[in-house]
Design an enzyme around this catalytic site. Sequence first.
Site, PDB file in Angstrom:
ATOM      1  N   TYR A  64     -13.081  -2.436   1.125  1.00 44.85           N
ATOM      2  CA  TYR A  64     -11.798  -2.150   1.771  1.00 44.85           C
ATOM      3  C   TYR A  64     -12.030  -1.518   3.141  1.00 44.85           C
ATOM      4  O   TYR A  64     -12.556  -0.407   3.247  1.00 44.85           O
ATOM      5  CB  TYR A  64     -10.913  -1.245   0.897  1.00 44.85           C
ATOM      6  CG  TYR A  64     -10.624  -1.819  -0.496  1.00 44.85           C
ATOM      7  CD1 TYR A  64     -10.777  -3.181  -0.760  1.00 44.85           C
ATOM      8  CD2 TYR A  64     -10.192  -1.006  -1.541  1.00 44.85           C
ATOM      9  CE1 TYR A  64     -10.517  -3.711  -2.015  1.00 44.85           C
ATOM     10  CE2 TYR A  64      -9.926  -1.519  -2.803  1.00 44.85           C
ATOM     11  CZ  TYR A  64     -10.093  -2.877  -3.026  1.00 44.85           C
ATOM     12  OH  TYR A  64      -9.838  -3.397  -4.273  1.00 44.85           O
TER      13      TYR A  64
ATOM     14  N   LEU B   2       2.205  -4.541  -8.982  1.00 43.57           N
ATOM     15  CA  LEU B   2       3.532  -4.864  -8.433  1.00 43.57           C
ATOM     16  C   LEU B   2       3.527  -6.296  -7.881  1.00 43.57           C
ATOM     17  O   LEU B   2       4.405  -6.664  -7.101  1.00 43.57           O
ATOM     18  CB  LEU B   2       3.901  -3.864  -7.321  1.00 43.57           C
ATOM     19  CG  LEU B   2       3.760  -2.386  -7.700  1.00 43.57           C
ATOM     20  CD1 LEU B   2       4.021  -1.486  -6.483  1.00 43.57           C
ATOM     21  CD2 LEU B   2       4.703  -2.012  -8.841  1.00 43.57           C
TER      22      LEU B   2
ATOM     23  N   ILE C  48      -2.967   0.703 -11.068  1.00 46.27           N
ATOM     24  CA  ILE C  48      -3.303   1.289  -9.765  1.00 46.27           C
ATOM     25  C   ILE C  48      -2.492   0.633  -8.635  1.00 46.27           C
ATOM     26  O   ILE C  48      -3.038  -0.089  -7.799  1.00 46.27           O
ATOM     27  CB  ILE C  48      -4.824   1.136  -9.476  1.00 46.27           C
ATOM     28  CG1 ILE C  48      -5.325  -0.277  -9.877  1.00 46.27           C
ATOM     29  CG2 ILE C  48      -5.620   2.212 -10.193  1.00 46.27           C
ATOM     30  CD1 ILE C  48      -6.723  -0.599  -9.347  1.00 46.27           C
TER      31      ILE C  48
ATOM     32  N   LYS D 269      -0.706   0.110  -5.123  1.00 43.57           N
ATOM     33  CA  LYS D 269      -1.036   0.621  -3.791  1.00 43.57           C
ATOM     34  C   LYS D 269       0.274   0.934  -3.068  1.00 43.57           C
ATOM     35  O   LYS D 269       1.201   0.117  -3.062  1.00 43.57           O
ATOM     36  CB  LYS D 269      -1.840  -0.418  -3.010  1.00 43.57           C
ATOM     37  CG  LYS D 269      -2.222   0.027  -1.597  1.00 43.57           C
ATOM     38  CD  LYS D 269      -1.298  -0.559  -0.548  1.00 43.57           C
ATOM     39  CE  LYS D 269      -1.624  -0.081   0.847  1.00 43.57           C
ATOM     40  NZ  LYS D 269      -0.698  -0.671   1.839  1.00 43.57           N
TER      41      LYS D 269
HETATM   42  P1  NAP Z   1       0.311  -3.929  -5.495  1.00 42.89           P
HETATM   43  O1  NAP Z   1      -0.031  -2.552  -5.828  1.00 42.89           O
HETATM   44  O2  NAP Z   1       0.793  -4.832  -6.567  1.00 42.89           O
HETATM   45  O3  NAP Z   1       1.419  -3.957  -4.336  1.00 42.89           O
HETATM   46  C1  NAP Z   1       1.249  -3.255  -3.146  1.00 42.89           C
HETATM   47  C2  NAP Z   1       2.462  -3.506  -2.251  1.00 42.89           C
HETATM   48  O4  NAP Z   1       3.631  -2.998  -2.889  1.00 42.89           O
HETATM   49  C3  NAP Z   1       2.352  -2.798  -0.909  1.00 42.89           C
HETATM   50  O5  NAP Z   1       2.872  -3.678   0.070  1.00 42.89           O
HETATM   51  C4  NAP Z   1       3.256  -1.582  -1.057  1.00 42.89           C
HETATM   52  O6  NAP Z   1       3.857  -1.193   0.177  1.00 42.89           O
HETATM   53  C5  NAP Z   1       4.309  -2.110  -2.000  1.00 42.89           C
HETATM   54  N1  NAP Z   1       4.918  -1.043  -2.820  1.00 42.89           N
HETATM   55  C6  NAP Z   1       4.301  -0.033  -3.468  1.00 42.89           C
HETATM   56  N2  NAP Z   1       5.184   0.731  -4.131  1.00 42.89           N
HETATM   57  C7  NAP Z   1       6.404   0.201  -3.873  1.00 42.89           C
HETATM   58  C8  NAP Z   1       7.711   0.564  -4.249  1.00 42.89           C
HETATM   59  N3  NAP Z   1       7.924   1.620  -5.028  1.00 42.89           N
HETATM   60  N4  NAP Z   1       8.739  -0.201  -3.812  1.00 42.89           N
HETATM   61  C9  NAP Z   1       8.516  -1.280  -3.020  1.00 42.89           C
HETATM   62  N5  NAP Z   1       7.298  -1.676  -2.625  1.00 42.89           N
HETATM   63  C10 NAP Z   1       6.248  -0.940  -3.046  1.00 42.89           C
HETATM   64  O7  NAP Z   1      -0.886  -4.708  -4.764  1.00 42.89           O
HETATM   65  P2  NAP Z   1      -2.430  -4.489  -4.481  1.00 42.89           P
HETATM   66  O8  NAP Z   1      -2.661  -3.593  -3.338  1.00 42.89           O
HETATM   67  O9  NAP Z   1      -3.002  -5.864  -4.431  1.00 42.89           O
HETATM   68  O10 NAP Z   1      -3.033  -3.838  -5.821  1.00 42.89           O
HETATM   69  C11 NAP Z   1      -3.158  -2.439  -6.012  1.00 42.89           C
HETATM   70  C12 NAP Z   1      -4.600  -1.983  -5.923  1.00 42.89           C
HETATM   71  O11 NAP Z   1      -5.413  -2.664  -6.876  1.00 42.89           O
HETATM   72  C13 NAP Z   1      -5.290  -2.307  -4.583  1.00 42.89           C
HETATM   73  O12 NAP Z   1      -4.856  -1.477  -3.538  1.00 42.89           O
HETATM   74  C14 NAP Z   1      -6.731  -2.140  -4.980  1.00 42.89           C
HETATM   75  O13 NAP Z   1      -7.078  -0.767  -5.046  1.00 42.89           O
HETATM   76  C15 NAP Z   1      -6.731  -2.778  -6.368  1.00 42.89           C
HETATM   77  N6  NAP Z   1      -7.107  -4.224  -6.332  1.00 42.89           N
HETATM   78  C16 NAP Z   1      -8.311  -4.587  -6.857  1.00 42.89           C
HETATM   79  C17 NAP Z   1      -8.712  -5.907  -6.817  1.00 42.89           C
HETATM   80  C18 NAP Z   1     -10.048  -6.290  -7.397  1.00 42.89           C
HETATM   81  O14 NAP Z   1     -10.550  -7.400  -7.143  1.00 42.89           O
HETATM   82  N7  NAP Z   1     -10.651  -5.427  -8.189  1.00 42.89           N
HETATM   83  C19 NAP Z   1      -7.888  -6.901  -6.249  1.00 42.89           C
HETATM   84  C20 NAP Z   1      -6.650  -6.504  -5.752  1.00 42.89           C
HETATM   85  C21 NAP Z   1      -6.262  -5.166  -5.807  1.00 42.89           C
HETATM   86  P3  NAP Z   1       3.344   0.066   1.084  1.00 42.89           P
HETATM   87  O15 NAP Z   1       1.849   0.032   1.099  1.00 42.89           O
HETATM   88  O16 NAP Z   1       3.989  -0.188   2.397  1.00 42.89           O
HETATM   89  O17 NAP Z   1       3.867   1.331   0.448  1.00 42.89           O
END
Ligand code: NAP
Length: 278
Positions: free
Chosen positions: A54, A195, A234, A236
Amino acid sequence: MSRAIALRSGGSMPVLGLGTWEMGERATRRAGEIAALRLAVELGMVMIDTAEMYGEGGAEEVVGEAVAGSRDKVFLVSKVYPHNATRRGVVAACKRSLKRLGTDYLDLYLLHWRGSVPLAQTVAGFEELRSGGQIRAWGVSNFDSSDVEELLTTPGGKHCAANQILYHLASRGVEWDLLPLCRRHRIAVMAYSPLGRGRLLRHRQLKDLAQRVGATPAQLALAWLLARPGVASIPKAADSAHVRECAASQELVLSGPVMAELEQGYPPPSGPTPLEII
Ligand code: NAP
């Protein structure tokens, strides 16, 4: 007190934390990201998930600054690139991550996804770090059932504490065999993109149901995951209002009828489904 999952390697993992993908990429966003991480910890989201990938180390530096002075309150997770996952490479990559994070140990260290390095080498590196105290537990990410089965037959592989996988209301394929397999072997599941990268929150049916129960779509999506045994999530969020919303999902208990409506709108898989990977 935040809820936690007992890990087979000892200790426990909080069920809710903050993801950091896309953090540490732009200097103009840094202060906001640090504030979001500190707020999340204050509100009980005491796990932080990051990775050397990241921001090419930038996210780990942001996390390091956010937890300076409060390291002990946080369950810190990072991940090694597959191309760094040889026995010696994993040890060297961990050392670099620890430096960026400003700490001398990780609570959990994961192989980000499976590459070409034999699993036995990566496991040997993880075990060396565990006995040296640089990590408290190790695990994998993006491992489907066949990968987990192979890992369990690799020397030391049974020490795997967690598998971080894509899992949310609209992506339930893992419930067919991967989730039961992980449960049987007491491998904790960390649901990433809970999400749906924000897209799930725009579904009309989720919005309608959320409005009826007096919650937000994000809270409904997270509360549904929090109700599943052995599963942590988790989300983000870099926006503080989003962090507050996500943290409040810990208090949301879904009634039987609400659960039934979610099951109907987002049905479980009806057959084997390959693991989705981002
Ligand atoms: P996510 O958590 O499903 O969605 C993140 C998005 O949702 C961001 O744009 C965020 O906006 C928005 N959001 C968060 N809370 C909200 C709310 N209450 N209302 C409206 N929108 C909201 O997506 P992700 O980042 O892909 O997944 C989460 C974490 O999982 C990552 O950050 C990473 O640490 C981990 N991950 C791991 C892998 C892997 O291969 N191991 C792959 C993907 C992700 P803002 O940021 O503007 O608040």
